[in-house]
Motif scaffolding. Structure first.
Motif, PDB file in Angstrom:
ATOM      1  N   PHE A 157       7.887   4.906 -12.772  1.00 58.40           N
ATOM      2  CA  PHE A 157       7.005   4.367 -13.529  1.00 58.40           C
ATOM      3  C   PHE A 157       6.165   5.569 -13.829  1.00 58.40           C
ATOM      4  CE2 PHE A 157       8.029   0.461 -11.008  1.00 58.40           C
ATOM      5  CZ  PHE A 157       8.536   0.145 -11.983  1.00 58.40           C
ATOM      6  N   GLY A 158       6.028   6.987 -13.286  1.00 58.43           N
ATOM      7  CA  GLY A 158       5.332   7.824 -13.650  1.00 58.43           C
ATOM      8  C   GLY A 158       4.099   8.098 -12.739  1.00 58.43           C
ATOM      9  N   GLU A 159       3.508   9.195 -12.641  1.00 57.63           N
ATOM     10  CA  GLU A 159       2.578   9.320 -11.651  1.00 57.63           C
ATOM     11  C   GLU A 159       1.327   8.597 -11.983  1.00 57.63           C
ATOM     12  OE1 GLU A 159       0.183  13.088  -9.609  1.00 57.63           O
ATOM     13  OE2 GLU A 159       2.087  13.515 -10.844  1.00 57.63           O
ATOM     14  N   GLU A 160       1.200   8.565 -13.358  1.00 60.47           N
ATOM     15  CA  GLU A 160      -0.190   7.894 -13.818  1.00 60.47           C
ATOM     16  C   GLU A 160       0.064   6.338 -13.688  1.00 60.47           C
ATOM     17  OE1 GLU A 160       3.016   7.592 -16.898  1.00 60.47           O
ATOM     18  OE2 GLU A 160       2.359   9.114 -15.755  1.00 60.47           O
ATOM     19  N   SER A 161       1.070   5.888 -13.240  1.00 65.78           N
ATOM     20  CA  SER A 161       1.039   4.322 -12.872  1.00 65.78           C
ATOM     21  C   SER A 161       0.418   4.034 -11.756  1.00 65.78           C
ATOM     22  CB  SER A 161       2.414   3.854 -12.834  1.00 65.78           C
ATOM     23  OG  SER A 161       3.222   4.485 -11.764  1.00 65.78           O
ATOM     24  N   GLY A 162       0.267   4.946 -10.629  1.00 68.71           N
ATOM     25  CA  GLY A 162      -0.472   4.535  -9.370  1.00 68.71           C
ATOM     26  C   GLY A 162       0.359   3.621  -8.354  1.00 68.71           C
ATOM     27  N   VAL A 163       1.674   3.535  -8.898  1.00 66.25           N
ATOM     28  CA  VAL A 163       2.384   2.599  -8.249  1.00 66.25           C
ATOM     29  C   VAL A 163       3.321   3.107  -7.051  1.00 66.25           C
ATOM     30  CG1 VAL A 163       4.372   0.983  -7.935  1.00 66.25           C
ATOM     31  CG2 VAL A 163       2.815   1.065 -10.043  1.00 66.25           C
ATOM     32  N   ALA A 164       3.310   2.600  -5.939  1.00 64.98           N
ATOM     33  CA  ALA A 164       3.861   3.402  -4.692  1.00 64.98           C
ATOM     34  C   ALA A 164       4.496   2.059  -3.761  1.00 64.98           C
ATOM     35  CB  ALA A 164       2.837   4.483  -4.093  1.00 64.98           C
ATOM     36  N   VAL A 165       5.641   2.414  -3.009  1.00 63.84           N
ATOM     37  CA  VAL A 165       6.081   1.502  -2.084  1.00 63.84           C
ATOM     38  C   VAL A 165       5.143   1.253  -1.220  1.00 63.84           C
ATOM     39  CG1 VAL A 165       7.734   1.184  -0.483  1.00 63.84           C
ATOM     40  CG2 VAL A 165       8.433   1.843  -2.627  1.00 63.84           C
ATOM     41  N   ILE A 166       4.770   0.237  -0.598  1.00 61.94           N
ATOM     42  CA  ILE A 166       3.629  -0.211   0.584  1.00 61.94           C
ATOM     43  C   ILE A 166       4.437  -0.533   1.708  1.00 61.94           C
ATOM     44  CG2 ILE A 166       1.700  -1.614   1.366  1.00 61.94           C
ATOM     45  CD1 ILE A 166       0.966  -2.143  -1.671  1.00 61.94           C
ATOM     46  N   ASP A 167       4.527   0.392   2.701  1.00 59.95           N
ATOM     47  CA  ASP A 167       5.131   0.040   3.878  1.00 59.95           C
ATOM     48  C   ASP A 167       4.155   0.731   4.886  1.00 59.95           C
ATOM     49  OD1 ASP A 167       6.245  -0.476   6.048  1.00 59.95           O
ATOM     50  OD2 ASP A 167       8.305   0.516   5.491  1.00 59.95           O
ATOM     51  N   TYR A 168       3.163   0.069   5.304  1.00 63.32           N
ATOM     52  CA  TYR A 168       2.071   0.644   6.283  1.00 63.32           C
ATOM     53  C   TYR A 168       2.447   1.216   7.516  1.00 63.32           C
ATOM     54  CZ  TYR A 168      -2.308   2.293   8.307  1.00 63.32           C
ATOM     55  OH  TYR A 168      -3.261   2.659   8.727  1.00 63.32           O
ATOM     56  N   LEU A 346       1.639  -8.951  -7.897  1.00 61.56           N
ATOM     57  CA  LEU A 346       1.906  -9.609  -9.161  1.00 61.56           C
ATOM     58  C   LEU A 346       0.863 -10.755  -9.479  1.00 61.56           C
ATOM     59  CD1 LEU A 346       3.778  -9.806 -11.719  1.00 61.56           C
ATOM     60  CD2 LEU A 346       5.040 -11.150 -10.410  1.00 61.56           C
ATOM     61  N   PHE A 347       0.493 -11.279  -8.458  1.00 66.11           N
ATOM     62  CA  PHE A 347      -0.427 -12.577  -8.459  1.00 66.11           C
ATOM     63  C   PHE A 347      -1.961 -12.132  -8.286  1.00 66.11           C
ATOM     64  CE2 PHE A 347       3.126 -15.362  -6.914  1.00 66.11           C
ATOM     65  CZ  PHE A 347       3.694 -15.394  -8.276  1.00 66.11           C
ATOM     66  N   LEU A 348      -2.143 -10.829  -8.119  1.00 69.80           N
ATOM     67  CA  LEU A 348      -3.499 -10.373  -7.869  1.00 69.80           C
ATOM     68  C   LEU A 348      -3.945  -9.113  -8.449  1.00 69.80           C
ATOM     69  CD1 LEU A 348      -3.612 -10.577  -3.871  1.00 69.80           C
ATOM     70  CD2 LEU A 348      -4.646 -12.193  -5.484  1.00 69.80           C
ATOM     71  N   GLY A 349      -3.734  -9.165  -9.983  1.00 69.37           N
ATOM     72  CA  GLY A 349      -4.129  -8.261 -10.906  1.00 69.37           C
ATOM     73  C   GLY A 349      -3.246  -7.014 -11.521  1.00 69.37           C
ATOM     74  N   GLY A 350      -1.987  -6.997 -10.714  1.00 65.23           N
ATOM     75  CA  GLY A 350      -1.138  -6.045 -10.909  1.00 65.23           C
ATOM     76  C   GLY A 350       0.180  -6.736 -11.628  1.00 65.23           C
ATOM     77  N   GLY A 351       1.031  -5.621 -12.069  1.00 64.66           N
ATOM     78  CA  GLY A 351       2.157  -6.330 -12.676  1.00 64.66           C
ATOM     79  C   GLY A 351       3.578  -6.156 -11.876  1.00 64.66           C
ATOM     80  N   PRO A 352       4.357  -6.339 -12.659  1.00 66.34           N
ATOM     81  CA  PRO A 352       5.728  -6.359 -11.883  1.00 66.34           C
ATOM     82  C   PRO A 352       6.389  -5.183 -10.910  1.00 66.34           C
ATOM     83  CG  PRO A 352       6.311  -6.344 -14.224  1.00 66.34           C
ATOM     84  CD  PRO A 352       4.829  -6.237 -14.002  1.00 66.34           C
ATOM     85  N   GLU A 353       5.737  -4.056 -11.276  1.00 63.96           N
ATOM     86  CA  GLU A 353       5.985  -2.537 -10.950  1.00 63.96           C
ATOM     87  C   GLU A 353       5.985  -2.916  -9.294  1.00 63.96           C
ATOM     88  OE1 GLU A 353       4.230  -2.013 -15.041  1.00 63.96           O
ATOM     89  OE2 GLU A 353       3.410  -3.025 -13.069  1.00 63.96           O
ATOM     90  N   GLN A 354       4.942  -3.357  -8.827  1.00 64.16           N
ATOM     91  CA  GLN A 354       4.889  -3.471  -7.220  1.00 64.16           C
ATOM     92  C   GLN A 354       6.108  -4.133  -6.552  1.00 64.16           C
ATOM     93  OE1 GLN A 354       1.964  -1.584  -5.405  1.00 64.16           O
ATOM     94  NE2 GLN A 354       3.813  -1.844  -4.006  1.00 64.16           N
TER      95      GLN A 354
END
Length: 413
Positions: A157-168, A346-354
């Motif tokens: 999605f590009g760097e500007e999207s700010g999307v990253a896999v979350i796996d703490y 998706l249900f808390l303000g984000g799109g489907p990217e996450q």
């Protein structure tokens, strides 16, 4: 990060996570038959010894990559950590390396529950070394060390999207990884003699509860330990309450299913529910509000209580439900973030990217781990043999493999 409080927490968290592997040994040990308890616990301690050594020799080097599509780091870049130990940031670097070792150790130990009562110890140790080298070390690099999972959001999605896999703390690298490998080994080794629902019962329920308690205790280091790298450890409060809450809710979810399905809530079910909740909150502990963490816990406990029945329906002998708890729980916790992660779900303000990146990361690790683990296990089985003889399984693998008994019941002793 090098303040005394941060350093103290790093050492404490490392010790907490290391204690989790003996916790796995107790948890699994109580679930098997009395004549297999030594063998079961030795597989965890064997993993502790072997993987700890391999991580220091070359595994830590492999867990960091230079480019997104690198498979793993160079294992010989700092063999034995000689350069790190003599460098300017030796204190911080060595603490981080020790902390990372505990994750590698427990990931391997978790797999052993799928092959209880029927595995050769030597074959298990060969598998453990090869799995750590070919699967865990590279996957750790993908998820946390700058690899393709780490950069998946930017790639898609590009760097500007700010999307990253979350796996703490390891939903993919630890639990999905171990669960997929467990399924592979269960298929390679086949079913235990007499495998059917209700036949093979835990021999020592208190031992299992002790193990679950040690796991829950150590998990606060597992989830919260990495916060020592932040200046003020500002996220540790959320991580701590979510580790407590999701786990407690999973206990409730599991025993409610047991009550409605079988008529009785069991202590083994409560312990298993706790572990399922811990698994699910692992990737999500820093990115959910406490209410959503509670929902994750109760859903995971309930679903995993049902998922452990799959081995009877599908015909694979995952002895101690590594697939039903760690693979299923890891998938739920990882994918749940796509819907409910704070600000990006998706249900808390984000799109489907996450959601997209969470699913791709989970499936990518699952497929790789299963394929390589199956290949390793298959080669071992066809060469030196992975499974003990039928007569040795009946007699009990403790005396055959280790020359020991878990319990000396002869009054003359």
């Amino acid at each position: 990060m090098d303040a005394p409080g941060n350093i103290a927490w790093a050492v404490t968290a490392t010790a907490l996570v290391l204690l989790m592997t003996p916790g796995v040994a107790f948890f699994y040990g109580g679930l098997v038959k009395a004549k297999s308890v030594v063998s079961m616990m030795m597989m965890s301690f064997g993993a502790l010894g072997l993987v700890g050594v391999l991580w220091i020799l070359y595994g830590a080097n492999m867990s960091v990559v230079d480019g997104t599509w690198s498979f793993a780091g160079n294992p010989f870049s700092d063999f034995g950590l000689a350069s790190l130990a003599s460098g300017e940031d030796a204190n911080v670097g060595l603490l981080g390396t020790a902390y990372g070792a505990t994750f590698a150790i427990i990931t391997v130990a978790l797999i052993s529950g799928a092959i209880a009562d029927r595995a050769k110890f030597g074959a298990w140790m060969i598998f453990a070394g090869l799995f750590a080298t070919l699967v865990y070390f590279p996957v750790a690099a993908w998820v946390w060390g700058g690899g393709w999972v780490y950069n998946l959001g930017t790639t898609l999605f590009g760097e500007e999207s700010g999307v990253a896999v979350i796996d703490y703390a390891g939903g993919t690298a630890v639990h999905i990884n171990a669960g997929a490998a467990a399924l592979a080994l269960a298929l390679v080794l086949g079913k235990r003699i007499g495998f059917q629902k209700g036949i093979l019962k835990p021999h020592n329920v208190p031992l299992t509860l002790l193990g679950a308690s040690l796991l829950w205790f150590g998990w606060f280091g597992f989830n919260g330990g990495a916060e020592w790298l932040s200046e003020d450890m500002g996220g540790v409060g959320l991580i701590t309450i979510n580790t407590l809450g999701a786990t407690a809710a999973a206990v409730i979810g599991w025993i409610l299913v047991e009550k409605f399905k079988d008529g009785k809530p069991t202590s083994v079910g409560a312990a298993s529910g706790a572990v399922a909740g811990l698994v699910a909150i692992t990737p999500a502990c820093a990115n959910l509000t406490p209410g959503w963490a509670l929902l994750l816990g109760v859903v995971t406990g309930a679903v995993c209580a049902l998922a452990i029945e799959l081995k009877f329906k599908l015909g694979f002998d995952d002895s101690l439900d590594v697939v039903g708890i760690h693979l299923v729980g890891g998938l739920i916790g990882t994918i749940y973030l796509g819907f409910f992660a704070t600000e990006t779900g998706l249900f808390l303000g984000g799109g489907p990217e996450q959601l997209v990146v969470q699913v791709i990361a989970a499936l990518g690790v699952l497929i790789y781990s299963f394929a390589v683990s199956f290949a390793i296990g298959f080669v071992i089985e066809k060469t030196i043999g992975f499974r003990v003889k039928n007569e040795d399984e009946i007699a009990g693998v403790d005396t055959v493999v280790h020359g020991e008994e878990g319990y000396l019941l002869d009054e003359r002793v």
